[in-house]
Design an enzyme around this catalytic site. Structure first.
Site, PDB file in Angstrom:
ATOM      1  N   LYS A 158     -37.097 -33.538 -30.365  1.00 41.89           N
ATOM      2  CA  LYS A 158     -37.006 -34.270 -32.583  1.00 41.89           C
ATOM      3  C   LYS A 158     -37.680 -34.622 -33.857  1.00 41.89           C
ATOM      4  O   LYS A 158     -38.193 -35.843 -33.751  1.00 41.89           O
ATOM      5  CB  LYS A 158     -35.323 -34.669 -32.396  1.00 41.89           C
TER       6      LYS A 158
HETATM    7  N1  PPE Z   1     -30.632 -28.420 -33.119  1.00 48.01           N
HETATM    8  C1  PPE Z   1     -31.240 -28.728 -34.053  1.00 48.01           C
HETATM    9  C2  PPE Z   1     -32.509 -28.341 -34.834  1.00 48.01           C
HETATM   10  C3  PPE Z   1     -30.590 -30.077 -34.624  1.00 48.01           C
HETATM   11  O1  PPE Z   1     -31.415 -30.651 -35.695  1.00 48.01           O
HETATM   12  C4  PPE Z   1     -29.850 -30.475 -34.227  1.00 48.01           C
HETATM   13  C5  PPE Z   1     -28.846 -32.108 -34.795  1.00 48.01           C
HETATM   14  C6  PPE Z   1     -29.147 -29.922 -33.009  1.00 48.01           C
HETATM   15  C7  PPE Z   1     -29.487 -29.037 -32.842  1.00 48.01           C
HETATM   16  C8  PPE Z   1     -27.496 -30.519 -32.942  1.00 48.01           C
HETATM   17  O2  PPE Z   1     -28.000 -32.039 -31.382  1.00 48.01           O
HETATM   18  P1  PPE Z   1     -27.200 -33.621 -30.846  1.00 48.01           P
HETATM   19  O3  PPE Z   1     -26.552 -33.425 -32.177  1.00 48.01           O
HETATM   20  O4  PPE Z   1     -27.548 -33.500 -30.320  1.00 48.01           O
HETATM   21  O5  PPE Z   1     -26.387 -32.437 -30.990  1.00 48.01           O
HETATM   22  N2  PPE Z   1     -29.467 -32.274 -35.999  1.00 48.01           N
HETATM   23  C9  PPE Z   1     -28.762 -33.800 -36.530  1.00 48.01           C
HETATM   24  C10 PPE Z   1     -30.395 -33.488 -37.634  1.00 48.01           C
HETATM   25  C11 PPE Z   1     -28.563 -33.177 -39.129  1.00 48.01           C
HETATM   26  C12 PPE Z   1     -29.206 -33.171 -40.664  1.00 48.01           C
HETATM   27  O6  PPE Z   1     -29.588 -33.312 -41.402  1.00 48.01           O
HETATM   28  O7  PPE Z   1     -30.549 -34.958 -40.751  1.00 48.01           O
HETATM   29  C13 PPE Z   1     -27.212 -33.666 -36.186  1.00 48.01           C
HETATM   30  O8  PPE Z   1     -26.960 -33.300 -36.459  1.00 48.01           O
HETATM   31  O9  PPE Z   1     -27.661 -35.266 -36.765  1.00 48.01           O
END
Ligand code: PPE
Length: 305
Positions: A158
């Site tokens: 991330k």
């Molecule tokens: N893909 C990406 C690119 C991504 O950023 C997230 C979370 C996910 C998938 C889903 O991952 P998870 O949260 O582990 O289910 N994105 C984070 C950031 C959002 C933001 O605007 O800042 C989040 O959902 O917390």
């Protein structure tokens, strides 16, 4: 957005947001080298609790490892910081943001010599895609930008730098009147949303993209577990955009976005244009789990106090 008086953990110290400052010569500000997490704390009958905190902190460690950044704080220290940031700020529910970045000790692309710093902040964050999104669903477009090839930007991290691509795609989608973007990988298969993973439902089966160009989402993993427990078949396969157009249901998953139904993709209505029954069922199971109402998954919650 950030309350200036809220308390932020910076390298082991608690500071008001107005004092938790970095230099404009901070390495990460110039080159985007760093990583972060997003964790939600929900109100439960026994007080605020963080959802799947160890999994998020494990992914933060993995992200740092992928970027070859030595983490200066161990899991126990960061666990305490994440719990305390909710409790100290008196939040019943919150979005918790740990972030690892390099300091202003040196500039130049090679970061050797720049110190690693960590913050943990928290703020109240409602429905990510707007108040109506969880109920009514959203409209999305397939982005003209591709998600990173793993030899360009390793997507299991991330990484902060991955988000310029997310920002471009979400801005493009909104400019065109959509709510969100779906990004394909460089081979043209579906990867994920700008900040969400994606699922489709077809003939009662849940399908997710088999791709190396998406984050391994923790909400995604949660949905897979809940779906299997509900007796649904779940399978990962390479998905094309036309399979998404023809799906019975489509939804996004993410910590911020939670489970957001998608009711239109590229001007094509999905199913009957309403969030479908499987999406609804998984939303219910998800919200029960995060609020501590699912006895089977109490171990997904870490109390803030
Ligand atoms: N893909 C990406 C690119 C991504 O950023 C997230 C979370 C996910 C998938 C889903 O991952 P998870 O949260 O582990 O289910 N994105 C984070 C950031 C959002 C933001 O605007 O800042 C989040 O959902 O917390």
């Amino acid at each position: 957005m950030q309350d200036r008086n809220s308390l932020i953990w910076l390298d082991g110290q608690w500071l008001p947001a107005s004092e938790a400052k970095v230099s404009v010569l901070t390495h990460t500000l110039h080159y985007g080298y760093g990583c972060f997490e997003g964790i939600r704390a929900y109100e439960t009958a026994s007080g605020p609790a963080l959802f799947r905190l160890p999994e998020h902190l494990r992914r933060l460690e993995d992200s740092a490892r992928i970027l070859a950044i030595d983490m200066p704080f161990d899991r126990a220290t960061l666990t305490a910081a994440c719990r305390e940031v909710v409790a100290r700020n008196g939040l019943n529910s919150a979005y918790v943001r740990p972030l690892v970045f390099l300091g202003d000790e040196k500039l130049g692309v090679d970061p050797a010599g720049a110190k690693t710093h960590v913050i943990v902040a928290a703020w109240p964050w409602g429905a990510y895609l707007g108040g109506e999104a969880l109920q009514a669903g959203i409209r999305v477009r397939v982005s003209s930008y591709a998600r990173h090839h793993p030899n360009v930007q390793m997507c299991r991290a991330k990484a902060i730098s991955a988000y310029a691509n997310s920002i471009l795609s979400v801005r493009e989608a909104r400019r065109d009147g959509y709510d969100e973007a779906i990004l394909l990988d460089t081979e043209g298969y579906v990867a994920e949303g700008s900040s969400e993973n994606l699922f489709i439902v077809r003939d009662g089966e849940l399908l997710e993209p088999e791709t190396t160009s998406a984050l391994d989402g923790i909400t995604r993993r949660t949905v897979v577990t809940l779906a299997r427990e509900a007796g649904l078949s779940v399978r990962a396969k390479r998905l094309t955009r036309d399979e998404v157009y023809c799906a019975d249901e489509v939804f996004f998953t993410g910590t911020a976005a939670e489970i957001t139904p998608v009711v239109e993709v590229d001007a094509r209505r999905i199913g009957d244009g309403q969030p479908g029954p499987t999406t609804r069922r998984l939303q219910q199971a998800y919200f029960a789990a995060v609020r501590g109402e699912d006895a089977q998954h109490g171990d997904w919650l870490t109390p803030a106090t």
